[in-house]
Design a protein around this motif. Structure first.
Motif, PDB file in Angstrom:
ATOM      1  N   ASN A 301       0.858  -1.187   0.000  1.00  0.00           N
ATOM      2  CA  ASN A 301       0.000   0.000   0.000  1.00  0.00           C
ATOM      3  C   ASN A 301       0.899   1.244   0.000  1.00  0.00           C
ATOM      4  O   ASN A 301       1.160   1.844   1.035  1.00  0.00           O
ATOM      5  CB  ASN A 301      -0.908  -0.006   1.238  1.00  0.00           C
ATOM      6  N   TRP A 302       1.348   1.625  -1.198  1.00  0.00           N
ATOM      7  CA  TRP A 302       2.303   2.721  -1.309  1.00  0.00           C
ATOM      8  C   TRP A 302       1.688   4.059  -0.925  1.00  0.00           C
ATOM      9  O   TRP A 302       2.391   4.960  -0.458  1.00  0.00           O
ATOM     10  CB  TRP A 302       2.872   2.789  -2.716  1.00  0.00           C
ATOM     11  N   ALA A 328       8.520   6.136  -2.470  1.00  0.00           N
ATOM     12  CA  ALA A 328       7.084   5.852  -2.370  1.00  0.00           C
ATOM     13  C   ALA A 328       6.293   6.670  -3.386  1.00  0.00           C
ATOM     14  O   ALA A 328       5.363   6.167  -4.031  1.00  0.00           O
ATOM     15  CB  ALA A 328       6.592   6.143  -0.953  1.00  0.00           C
ATOM     16  N   LEU A 329       6.665   7.942  -3.548  1.00  0.00           N
ATOM     17  CA  LEU A 329       5.970   8.809  -4.503  1.00  0.00           C
ATOM     18  C   LEU A 329       6.117   8.277  -5.925  1.00  0.00           C
ATOM     19  O   LEU A 329       5.163   8.322  -6.724  1.00  0.00           O
ATOM     20  CB  LEU A 329       6.522  10.237  -4.406  1.00  0.00           C
ATOM     21  N   ALA A 330       7.304   7.773  -6.251  1.00  0.00           N
ATOM     22  CA  ALA A 330       7.529   7.210  -7.582  1.00  0.00           C
ATOM     23  C   ALA A 330       6.634   6.007  -7.843  1.00  0.00           C
ATOM     24  O   ALA A 330       6.194   5.774  -8.985  1.00  0.00           O
ATOM     25  CB  ALA A 330       8.996   6.821  -7.736  1.00  0.00           C
ATOM     26  N   GLU A 331       6.347   5.238  -6.814  1.00  0.00           N
ATOM     27  CA  GLU A 331       5.465   4.075  -6.971  1.00  0.00           C
ATOM     28  C   GLU A 331       4.025   4.503  -7.224  1.00  0.00           C
ATOM     29  O   GLU A 331       3.256   3.774  -7.846  1.00  0.00           O
ATOM     30  CB  GLU A 331       5.535   3.200  -5.719  1.00  0.00           C
ATOM     31  N   ILE A 332       3.665   5.694  -6.738  1.00  0.00           N
ATOM     32  CA  ILE A 332       2.289   6.182  -6.895  1.00  0.00           C
ATOM     33  C   ILE A 332       2.119   6.984  -8.182  1.00  0.00           C
ATOM     34  O   ILE A 332       1.200   6.739  -8.975  1.00  0.00           O
ATOM     35  CB  ILE A 332       1.895   7.062  -5.686  1.00  0.00           C
ATOM     36  N   GLU A 333       3.019   7.927  -8.406  1.00  0.00           N
ATOM     37  CA  GLU A 333       2.860   8.876  -9.511  1.00  0.00           C
ATOM     38  C   GLU A 333       3.859   8.689 -10.643  1.00  0.00           C
ATOM     39  O   GLU A 333       3.808   9.416 -11.634  1.00  0.00           O
ATOM     40  CB  GLU A 333       2.958  10.313  -8.972  1.00  0.00           C
ATOM     41  N   GLY A 334       4.774   7.742 -10.494  1.00  0.00           N
ATOM     42  CA  GLY A 334       5.749   7.498 -11.543  1.00  0.00           C
ATOM     43  C   GLY A 334       7.126   8.033 -11.189  1.00  0.00           C
ATOM     44  O   GLY A 334       7.272   8.898 -10.313  1.00  0.00           O
ATOM     45  N   ASP A 340      11.821  14.428  -9.274  1.00  0.00           N
ATOM     46  CA  ASP A 340      11.615  15.848  -8.939  1.00  0.00           C
ATOM     47  C   ASP A 340      11.815  16.085  -7.448  1.00  0.00           C
ATOM     48  O   ASP A 340      12.427  17.078  -7.038  1.00  0.00           O
ATOM     49  CB  ASP A 340      10.212  16.292  -9.353  1.00  0.00           C
ATOM     50  N   LEU A 341      11.298  15.171  -6.632  1.00  0.00           N
ATOM     51  CA  LEU A 341      11.456  15.323  -5.190  1.00  0.00           C
ATOM     52  C   LEU A 341      12.918  15.154  -4.782  1.00  0.00           C
ATOM     53  O   LEU A 341      13.416  15.871  -3.903  1.00  0.00           O
ATOM     54  CB  LEU A 341      10.574  14.306  -4.457  1.00  0.00           C
ATOM     55  N   LEU A 342      13.624  14.238  -5.424  1.00  0.00           N
ATOM     56  CA  LEU A 342      15.047  14.045  -5.117  1.00  0.00           C
ATOM     57  C   LEU A 342      15.860  15.297  -5.398  1.00  0.00           C
ATOM     58  O   LEU A 342      16.847  15.572  -4.705  1.00  0.00           O
ATOM     59  CB  LEU A 342      15.618  12.881  -5.944  1.00  0.00           C
ATOM     60  N   SER A 343      15.474  16.050  -6.416  1.00  0.00           N
ATOM     61  CA  SER A 343      16.241  17.238  -6.781  1.00  0.00           C
ATOM     62  C   SER A 343      16.290  18.243  -5.633  1.00  0.00           C
ATOM     63  O   SER A 343      17.222  19.047  -5.542  1.00  0.00           O
ATOM     64  CB  SER A 343      15.657  17.900  -8.034  1.00  0.00           C
ATOM     65  N   ALA A 344      15.308  18.181  -4.735  1.00  0.00           N
ATOM     66  CA  ALA A 344      15.286  19.095  -3.593  1.00  0.00           C
ATOM     67  C   ALA A 344      16.401  18.782  -2.600  1.00  0.00           C
ATOM     68  O   ALA A 344      16.733  19.610  -1.749  1.00  0.00           O
ATOM     69  CB  ALA A 344      13.935  19.013  -2.889  1.00  0.00           C
ATOM     70  N   LEU A 345      16.981  17.595  -2.719  1.00  0.00           N
ATOM     71  CA  LEU A 345      18.034  17.187  -1.786  1.00  0.00           C
ATOM     72  C   LEU A 345      19.432  17.481  -2.311  1.00  0.00           C
ATOM     73  O   LEU A 345      20.415  17.326  -1.586  1.00  0.00           O
ATOM     74  CB  LEU A 345      17.919  15.679  -1.487  1.00  0.00           C
ATOM     75  N   ASP A 346      19.538  17.892  -3.560  1.00  0.00           N
ATOM     76  CA  ASP A 346      20.860  18.084  -4.162  1.00  0.00           C
ATOM     77  C   ASP A 346      21.680  19.142  -3.429  1.00  0.00           C
ATOM     78  O   ASP A 346      22.908  19.065  -3.396  1.00  0.00           O
ATOM     79  CB  ASP A 346      20.722  18.459  -5.640  1.00  0.00           C
ATOM     80  N   GLY A 347      21.025  20.142  -2.865  1.00  0.00           N
ATOM     81  CA  GLY A 347      21.759  21.195  -2.176  1.00  0.00           C
ATOM     82  C   GLY A 347      21.940  20.959  -0.693  1.00  0.00           C
ATOM     83  O   GLY A 347      22.503  21.812   0.011  1.00  0.00           O
ATOM     84  N   ASP A 348      21.475  19.823  -0.189  1.00  0.00           N
ATOM     85  CA  ASP A 348      21.581  19.512   1.234  1.00  0.00           C
ATOM     86  C   ASP A 348      22.972  18.959   1.535  1.00  0.00           C
ATOM     87  O   ASP A 348      23.344  17.892   1.038  1.00  0.00           O
ATOM     88  CB  ASP A 348      20.503  18.505   1.636  1.00  0.00           C
ATOM     89  N   GLU A 349      23.744  19.665   2.343  1.00  0.00           N
ATOM     90  CA  GLU A 349      25.110  19.245   2.640  1.00  0.00           C
ATOM     91  C   GLU A 349      25.176  17.874   3.297  1.00  0.00           C
ATOM     92  O   GLU A 349      26.162  17.146   3.142  1.00  0.00           O
ATOM     93  CB  GLU A 349      25.786  20.280   3.553  1.00  0.00           C
ATOM     94  N   ARG A 350      24.129  17.510   4.033  1.00  0.00           N
ATOM     95  CA  ARG A 350      24.113  16.209   4.711  1.00  0.00           C
ATOM     96  C   ARG A 350      24.070  15.047   3.727  1.00  0.00           C
ATOM     97  O   ARG A 350      24.420  13.914   4.073  1.00  0.00           O
ATOM     98  CB  ARG A 350      22.920  16.134   5.664  1.00  0.00           C
ATOM     99  N   GLU A 366      16.454   4.506 -14.056  1.00  0.00           N
ATOM    100  CA  GLU A 366      16.259   3.233 -14.757  1.00  0.00           C
ATOM    101  C   GLU A 366      14.772   2.978 -15.004  1.00  0.00           C
ATOM    102  O   GLU A 366      14.368   2.581 -16.102  1.00  0.00           O
ATOM    103  CB  GLU A 366      16.866   2.083 -13.945  1.00  0.00           C
ATOM    104  N   LYS A 367      13.949   3.219 -13.982  1.00  0.00           N
ATOM    105  CA  LYS A 367      12.503   3.020 -14.139  1.00  0.00           C
ATOM    106  C   LYS A 367      11.923   3.995 -15.168  1.00  0.00           C
ATOM    107  O   LYS A 367      10.943   3.683 -15.850  1.00  0.00           O
ATOM    108  CB  LYS A 367      11.793   3.208 -12.789  1.00  0.00           C
ATOM    109  N   ALA A 368      12.550   5.180 -15.287  1.00  0.00           N
ATOM    110  CA  ALA A 368      12.074   6.178 -16.249  1.00  0.00           C
ATOM    111  C   ALA A 368      12.565   5.892 -17.657  1.00  0.00           C
ATOM    112  O   ALA A 368      12.157   6.576 -18.615  1.00  0.00           O
ATOM    113  CB  ALA A 368      12.527   7.568 -15.814  1.00  0.00           C
ATOM    114  N   GLY A 369      13.429   4.903 -17.830  1.00  0.00           N
ATOM    115  CA  GLY A 369      13.926   4.532 -19.152  1.00  0.00           C
ATOM    116  C   GLY A 369      15.190   5.252 -19.572  1.00  0.00           C
ATOM    117  O   GLY A 369      15.686   5.056 -20.685  1.00  0.00           O
ATOM    118  N   ASP A 370      15.768   6.086 -18.702  1.00  0.00           N
ATOM    119  CA  ASP A 370      17.001   6.802 -19.028  1.00  0.00           C
ATOM    120  C   ASP A 370      18.184   5.949 -18.589  1.00  0.00           C
ATOM    121  O   ASP A 370      18.829   6.204 -17.571  1.00  0.00           O
ATOM    122  CB  ASP A 370      17.017   8.162 -18.323  1.00  0.00           C
TER     123      ASP A 370
END
Length: 403
Positions: A301-302, A328-334, A340-350, A366-370
């Protein structure tokens, strides 16, 4: 080789004996050394002579004699009194179990997380310095120095051997649970080395949380952490192949998950959510329970998992929470939504040097075909991790999507 039953008994008795000595003599560092010597004596004598009728009393007597010997620095007296100690009865051994007080002391706020972890495993877990050093892949001398410095810091801080009260109790308990969670995580997914997991550390963390839960049965976060550990550890036997290669969650044979641990974990997870407050361990346990409740990966139940991560982000903001929510979001919306959500973490020093961000991005690419971008990300993630099992898995994924 020490009998496993004796090892379990010694680990159970160690914090009780140490707590009794510290309460009586008030010097943590000296008492801890004395208890370790008593435990060593037991590992030699008990297999040959049998376990005494009152093992806790035996250990307390031996450790007390050793402590007095060290204080007197009298070798001759030590040899005579050590021999006598094995014959001393259980008189004077208090019934109080000070394990929880001892945990709070080992997780003193003046210590670093690494020192808190090492001291907890030694003083409360009953592991030897050599065992702790092997678990964290550092030389024994390095670990011995770390533990010694931790004990000196506690002595310098002048800490009293008592349970804190009010807000201090809540804050110190939070640190204790965090330390035990760190121990479990290192056992479940080793940060480096040949093996994906170190079962001894995971088991020890579970044992210690059980002890805390027994003393604080009404605390929802303690119950939540125990539930999380049990539900997670239930999958351990299916996480690697016979050759030691990593098997991702969606490919594991769920019929081989430990049903006993799952049933206990599910019950604890449900009970923990019945309290008036909601903490991060309760939420993580609910997420683990959602995965455990699915007979197959496809039945997960994603939407519920994603909703729980959303709440967890508000309760305990952390980039790793956002990372898992992206899956989890990728399992629901692709996969595009997850990327897109991962891109928000690119600037996080942690997350700058954390292979997990790169490996999750590779998976979603990979799931997106790239496949070209996925290949580069898998290769980069493999170079970033110190775990050989995870590195092999990531390199295998790279080969499979190689252009």
């Amino acid at each position: 080789m020490t009998d496993p039953a004796i090892e379990d008994l010694l680990r159970e008795c160690t914090p009780q004996v140490l707590g009794a000595l510290v309460r009586r003599h008030g010097q943590f560092d000296g008492c801890e050394d004395a208890v370790q010597e008593a435990v060593l004596a037991a590992t030699v004598q008990w297999p040959a002579e049998g376990v005494p009728a009152n093992p806790r009393g035996w250990l307390t007597a031996v450790a007390s004699r050793r402590l007095i010997d060290h204080m007197r620095s009298d070798l001759a007296r030590r040899e005579r009194e050590t021999a006598l100690a094995a014959e001393v009865g259980p008189a004077g051994v208090p019934d109080t179990d000070d394990t929880l007080v001892l945990l709070f002391l080992c997780c003193h706020p003046t210590l670093t997380p690494a020192s808190q972890t090492a001291l907890t495993l030694r003083a409360v877990g009953g592991l030897t310095t050599a065992e702790i050093a092997r678990a964290f892949l550092v030389p024994e001398a390095t670990m011995a120095a770390r533990i010694s410095r931790a004990k000196q810091r506690i002595r310098a801080a002048g800490s009293s051997f008592r349970l804190p009260a009010g807000a201090e109790l809540e804050e110190r308990l939070r640190v204790v649970l965090q330390v035990l969670y760190l121990i479990f995580n290192e056992g479940y997914t080793a940060s480096s080395g040949d093996s994906l997991h170190r079962a001894d550390l995971a088991r020890e963390a579970i044992r210690l949380v059980r002890m805390v839960h027994a003393q604080l049965p009404e605390d929802s976060e303690v119950a939540g952490l125990l539930a999380l550990m049990l539900l997670t550890d239930a999958r351990r036997g299916t996480r690697t192949t016979a050759a030691g290669d990593l098997v991702p969650l969606e490919e594991q044979d769920r019929s081989l998950w430990d049903r006993r641990l799952i049933d206990e974990g599910m019950e604890l997870a449900k009970a923990s959510l019945g309290g008036t407050s909601l903490g991060p361990y309760q939420l993580q346990a609910a997420i683990a329970a959602t995965h455990a409740d699915a007979a197959t990966a496809g039945e997960t139940n994603w939407r519920q998992v994603h909703a729980l991560y959303l709440i967890l982000e508000r309760v305990a903001p952390n980039p790793m929470v956002t990372l898992n929510r992206a899956i989890a979001l990728a399992e629901i919306e692709g996969p595009a939504a997850g990327l897109d959500l991962l891109s928000a973490l690119d600037g996080d020093e942690r997350m700058a040097d954390h292979y997990r961000l790169v490996s999750v991005r590779a998976h979603l690419l990979e799931k997106a075909g790239d496949t070209a971008a996925a290949y580069e990300s898998y290769r980069r993630a493999a170079r970033m991790t110190a775990s050989l099992a995870e590195r092999r898995y990531l390199e295998t994924r790279a080969r499979l999507v190689s252009p």
